[in-house]
Design an enzyme around this catalytic site. Sequence first.
Site, short mmCIF file in Angstrom:
data_model
loop_
_atom_site.label_atom_id
_atom_site.label_comp_id
_atom_site.label_asym_id
_atom_site.label_seq_id
_atom_site.Cartn_x
_atom_site.Cartn_y
_atom_site.Cartn_z
CG HIS A 25 -25.63 32.61 -5.34
ND1 HIS A 25 -25.52 31.29 -5.01
CD2 HIS A 25 -24.39 33.16 -5.19
CE1 HIS A 25 -24.25 31.04 -4.66
NE2 HIS A 25 -23.56 32.17 -4.76
NE ARG B 113 -22.08 31.64 -8.10
CZ ARG B 113 -22.49 30.54 -7.48
NH1 ARG B 113 -23.62 29.98 -7.80
NH2 ARG B 113 -21.75 29.99 -6.54
CG ASN C 60 -22.75 30.65 -0.57
OD1 ASN C 60 -22.79 31.08 0.59
ND2 ASN C 60 -23.19 29.44 -0.92
NE ARG C 61 -17.82 28.58 -4.53
CZ ARG C 61 -19.11 28.27 -4.44
NH1 ARG C 61 -19.88 28.77 -3.48
NH2 ARG C 61 -19.65 27.44 -5.32
CE1 TYR D 122 -20.68 23.69 -5.44
CE2 TYR D 122 -22.05 22.45 -6.95
CZ TYR D 122 -21.80 23.60 -6.23
OH TYR D 122 -22.68 24.64 -6.30
CD GLU E 145 -28.53 25.05 -4.00
OE1 GLU E 145 -29.19 25.73 -4.82
OE2 GLU E 145 -27.34 25.29 -3.74
O1 0X9 Z 1 -22.35 26.75 -4.93
C1 0X9 Z 1 -23.05 27.34 -4.11
O2 0X9 Z 1 -22.73 28.40 -3.60
C2 0X9 Z 1 -24.40 26.72 -3.73
N1 0X9 Z 1 -25.07 26.22 -4.91
S1 0X9 Z 1 -25.67 27.28 -6.01
O3 0X9 Z 1 -26.05 26.55 -7.17
N2 0X9 Z 1 -26.98 27.94 -5.43
O4 0X9 Z 1 -24.71 28.28 -6.25
C3 0X9 Z 1 -24.19 25.58 -2.76
C4 0X9 Z 1 -23.51 25.96 -1.49
C5 0X9 Z 1 -23.36 24.82 -0.55
N3 0X9 Z 1 -22.55 25.17 0.60
C6 0X9 Z 1 -21.21 25.26 0.56
N4 0X9 Z 1 -20.52 24.85 -0.44
N5 0X9 Z 1 -20.62 25.73 1.63
ZN ZN Z 2 -26.97 29.89 -4.92
#
Ligand code: 0X9
Ligand code: ZN
Length: 458
Positions: free
Chosen positions: A192, A248, A275-276, A380, A403
């Site tokens: 990110h 991001r 990360n999605r 979440y 984190e």
């Molecule tokens: O939301 C995210 O991608 C991560 N938090 S952030 O605030 N750095 O963006 C957490 C990711 C945790 N892992 C998964 N959800 N797979």
């Molecule tokens: Zn992140």
Amino acid sequence: MLFEMWTSFIIYWILFTYSYANNNYNNFYKGHELIRVLPKTNEHLQLIRHFEDNYEVDRWSEILQINRDIKMSLPQNQVSKIKQLCKQYGIDVTILNNNLDELIKKSDHISKQYKKRIQRSIKDRIPHHLTDYLTYEQIVQFLNKQHNRSPSSKNFTSLFSIGNTYENRSIWTIRIGKPSARRNILMDCGIHAREFISPATCLYMIDKLIDEVNNRKVSILSIFNIYIIPLLNPDGYEYAQTERRMWRKNRSPNNNNNNYYYYNTNSNCMGVDLNRNFGYHWMENGASTNPCSETYAGPKPDSELETQSLQKFIKKSSQHWDAYLTFHSYGQYWIYPWGFALYMPDDYIELKNKAQIGSEALKRVNGTLYKIGSAANLLYESAGGSDDWAKGVGKIKYVYTVELRPSDDMNDAHAHFAFMLPSTFIEPVGQETYVGVKEFLRSLITSRRQISLSQKKP
Ligand code: 0X9
Ligand code: ZN
């Protein structure tokens, strides 16, 4: 007298504005507010979803759930409309920051003052990866320097790229390990863009591990080859450093997403949330099909070059990976899968125990507290994360998202810095994280020994 007061005021003002203005950022976030809202009914949730689809709302990591507060930032021209709608529907709103631009500049100012102070007080030149958030070019130079630091570092490290990004930047990776090392660990930072403390922490750890390379004792580097990707999303990071501090995603365009795999998502909005984007339970929860959203999952699973490069690297090396750690900010969480849903992996107790070992060691350094739990339970539900893919498809046992600082507890003195943690924190965050990670790795050695000893018993 009055004249003197005026001149000193003007001189002060010029110096103040100069030091604030003398950074890479424009005034894009001027008047952007950070607010916290608390949805109490389904209608509230619906309204907040409507904000996201119709306004330039940037939700800061929390998911939509009744009675769970959500932080989001909004541009100045939309603030009053959104506040008015919240009032109309009875949603509580708290203003956490009424000018993000100020916060960005304040953080930058603190970093600069710190750098000046430290340069004055320390005679030897302090390496700039400890005082500044380096640019991509500086990171590449840093890696080359580290690799060429000594005959041992040349022997025991290798530097290579695992692929290129949309804007054609190489995704550099360093391997650090002695010839006897048979086991492999993977860590990445900077998936990110705006989470600047993450790549800075990877650089800190690289420097410290290379200090250990000369160590004749049996160090973790005699057991593990540690592969570190300090900046997985260099395009996004460069953009965040120069144009939009709160960026991001990566920087791939979405104007030709015409594959109808999920939706026709042609848009002028740029970037995919890497990360999605990982293809394990992709889009099942907590991700968006809207290219303008900060959590846009991409036109299809694994569509992005950065995602593909990491996956190829994990799969290609026929080697076995003992652990994968991915560093983000912020919140102070040491979390394990799953993120896509509230289920726990079968071996979650083992994952939890090792996270505890790491976070307790980390705490002993500066007293920094981390919470432990599964991603979906602690934060979440959100699918498409690199962590879930590494465990679900890559079959790596010990997988964590860490984190880093600051905490997201508003009672914490530094929580308000959020993604804008001043560079003053690079060293303390680096120190504690390095100790935590090393202790976690040591625990992998002992647990493997215990397993093989128990197997040897008649
Ligand atoms: O939301 C995210 O991608 C991560 N938090 S952030 O605030 N750095 O963006 C957490 C990711 C945790 N892992 C998964 N959800 N797979
Ligand atoms: Zn992140």
